[in-house]
Design a protein around this motif. Sequence first.
Motif, PDB file in Angstrom:
ATOM      1  N   UNK B 176     -10.292  -8.489   1.399  1.00 57.45           N
ATOM      2  CA  UNK B 176     -11.348  -7.716   2.054  1.00 57.45           C
ATOM      3  C   UNK B 176     -11.278  -6.251   1.593  1.00 57.45           C
ATOM      4  N   UNK B 177     -10.066  -5.737   1.468  1.00 58.18           N
ATOM      5  CA  UNK B 177      -9.899  -4.342   1.031  1.00 58.18           C
ATOM      6  C   UNK B 177     -10.263  -4.181  -0.441  1.00 58.18           C
ATOM      7  N   UNK B 178      -9.955  -5.205  -1.223  1.00 56.07           N
ATOM      8  CA  UNK B 178     -10.322  -5.141  -2.647  1.00 56.07           C
ATOM      9  C   UNK B 178     -11.842  -5.136  -2.768  1.00 56.07           C
ATOM     10  N   UNK B 179     -12.499  -5.984  -1.981  1.00 57.96           N
ATOM     11  CA  UNK B 179     -13.966  -6.007  -2.012  1.00 57.96           C
ATOM     12  C   UNK B 179     -14.540  -4.678  -1.551  1.00 57.96           C
ATOM     13  N   UNK B 180     -13.816  -4.024  -0.649  1.00 58.78           N
ATOM     14  CA  UNK B 180     -14.283  -2.725  -0.154  1.00 58.78           C
ATOM     15  C   UNK B 180     -14.060  -1.627  -1.192  1.00 58.78           C
ATOM     16  N   UNK B 181     -13.213  -1.910  -2.197  1.00 61.70           N
ATOM     17  CA  UNK B 181     -13.025  -0.907  -3.259  1.00 61.70           C
ATOM     18  C   UNK B 181     -11.587  -0.569  -3.604  1.00 61.70           C
ATOM     19  N   UNK B 182     -10.605  -1.244  -2.998  1.00 57.36           N
ATOM     20  CA  UNK B 182      -9.208  -0.908  -3.287  1.00 57.36           C
ATOM     21  C   UNK B 182      -8.793  -1.453  -4.659  1.00 57.36           C
ATOM     22  N   UNK B 183      -8.086  -0.625  -5.419  1.00 54.28           N
ATOM     23  CA  UNK B 183      -7.605  -1.044  -6.740  1.00 54.28           C
ATOM     24  C   UNK B 183      -6.090  -1.086  -6.820  1.00 54.28           C
ATOM     25  N   UNK B 184      -5.425  -0.643  -5.763  1.00 50.62           N
ATOM     26  CA  UNK B 184      -3.978  -0.865  -5.664  1.00 50.62           C
ATOM     27  C   UNK B 184      -3.622  -1.073  -4.198  1.00 50.62           C
ATOM     28  N   UNK B 185      -2.562  -1.824  -3.975  1.00 51.93           N
ATOM     29  CA  UNK B 185      -2.114  -2.110  -2.612  1.00 51.93           C
ATOM     30  C   UNK B 185      -0.618  -1.839  -2.517  1.00 51.93           C
ATOM     31  N   UNK B 186      -0.267  -0.851  -1.732  1.00 54.52           N
ATOM     32  CA  UNK B 186       1.152  -0.612  -1.474  1.00 54.52           C
ATOM     33  C   UNK B 186       1.527  -1.524  -0.309  1.00 54.52           C
ATOM     34  N   UNK B 187       2.541  -2.356  -0.528  1.00 49.85           N
ATOM     35  CA  UNK B 187       2.917  -3.339   0.498  1.00 49.85           C
ATOM     36  C   UNK B 187       4.017  -2.777   1.388  1.00 49.85           C
ATOM     37  N   UNK B 188       3.966  -3.119   2.646  1.00 53.05           N
ATOM     38  CA  UNK B 188       4.967  -2.637   3.601  1.00 53.05           C
ATOM     39  C   UNK B 188       6.371  -3.117   3.208  1.00 53.05           C
ATOM     40  N   UNK B 189       7.379  -2.334   3.592  1.00 51.53           N
ATOM     41  CA  UNK B 189       8.784  -2.713   3.406  1.00 51.53           C
ATOM     42  C   UNK B 189       8.980  -4.131   3.928  1.00 51.53           C
ATOM     43  N   UNK B 190       9.650  -4.973   3.148  1.00 51.80           N
ATOM     44  CA  UNK B 190       9.838  -6.349   3.588  1.00 51.80           C
ATOM     45  C   UNK B 190      11.192  -6.857   3.098  1.00 51.80           C
ATOM     46  N   UNK B 191      12.019  -7.252   4.034  1.00 53.34           N
ATOM     47  CA  UNK B 191      13.364  -7.719   3.695  1.00 53.34           C
ATOM     48  C   UNK B 191      13.448  -9.234   3.536  1.00 53.34           C
ATOM     49  N   UNK B 192      12.290  -9.868   3.474  1.00 54.81           N
ATOM     50  CA  UNK B 192      12.278 -11.323   3.311  1.00 54.81           C
ATOM     51  C   UNK B 192      11.553 -11.659   2.013  1.00 54.81           C
TER      52      UNK B 192
END
Lengths: 147, 311
Positions: B176-192
């Motif tokens: 949905x964010x890519x369709x809205x115009x996002x070209x990069x996604x920083x992902x939240x810290x994840x220990x799994x």
Amino acid sequence: MATLLATIEHAVKKPVWDCRMCGQCVLHSTGFTCPMTCPKSLRNGPCGGVREDGACEVDPTMTCVWVKAYGRARRLPPPLRDGVDELRAPVDVRLQGTSSWANLATGRDRRRPEGWEAAERAAASGAAPPAAVGPAEDAQDAEGVPN
Amino acid sequence: MTLAELLTAPEPYRPAVTAEFPALDGGGLEAAAAHASRLAPYVDAVNATDNPAAHAHASNVAVAVALYRLGLEPVLQVACRDKNRLAVQADIVGAALHGVTNVCCMTGDDTTAGDEPEAQRVFDLDGPQAVRTAAVLAGGRYLSGRPLSPAPPLFIGAVENPGAPPFEERAKRALKKVRAGARFLQLQICYRPERISAFCERAEAEGVTPAAALLPTVALVKGARALRYMDAKVPGISVPQEVVERVENASDEREASYQVSLELARNALAQPGVRGLHITDFRHDDTLGRLCSDLGLPTMRTAQGEDAMAV
Ligand code: SF4
């Protein structure tokens, strides 16, 4: 008349969906879960704070509205199932307290700011979203930014 | 090479590294410069945060402009908690006026997560709507339709949390964010790591990638206490008990937590659609340099700009 309709709508929808009378109802695309009951009033899915057990970041005593919404929507038939994936426009705060039924009938609830509409049309026509800054174009604009 | 060039090149040239810039309060530009010179050799861009964890600090725009002048490439973080749509647009356009064109939009933690829980929460926009708003600006208009000329050449991104429920829906939300115009996604810290892998695979299947570049976040922490804190106090982050114990029972906690981060970083970089890492450095020592060299990433970018620095 308008207020009477709003009163009736509230009487019907409050007990069932905890309706907050935003005046631009999206229950049909959220698995019949009112997004305005999310403490952050998010209309496009859950924030990143959903807890491990699916509880809300803000109020751990409730299940995240969007965990419920996605769960419910995905069990519905196609048009209702995929509505959750639509990008819903920011709310028009002027409609707060008015009847969404009336606004649906008049089309008022579908009116968007012109800038948003234009982007929507561009996206629908498959035009490259304006956000896609290409490397070449960007290079000129990034003068002074280190590599 | 700019962040946009690195992340949008058809063939990835090398993984990009972005990092969270520490929140600034006092200390003037010297304080900014001190952090900037520590980070500069290792990063392609740094996030100028927007009242992180709902605590007030020097503003995102002020810090982004300072970073730009210090020769770093800033990413203007835009959160929806404190500002309505007018203020969000003003911040993006205002930062662009100074040459700051990377924008990362997010919903933001709730006010109750911070030290002023009595404050009004705003959320006039949500994360995906903020992305679309930035895209509207990049298209040469304000939301109202009023022309914005010349249009700011924005490189727009967003965040996503692969480690929080509803897990199966996170890639769709990213789309949905890519369709809205996002070209990069920083992902939240994840220990799994299994959650990162599952998310990246779904993201690829949904078409999130290669349209957008994924940048999973790796945190650099001092030891088990920080892991426990994150697990207990940061909604949306869960740290497995085994990981906490592994660090806690190690003879050298700092070293053990570094090894955990290194493994997570290696796993992240091996996932489809991942074009770099985002780093949250809670150690403020030389660990970031060590991580970059252990991963075979460059460790000597030079910062240039008005206030040139020796790095
Ligand atoms: S966890 Fe869910 S209900 Fe709670 S604030 Fe976030 S999106 Fe809203």
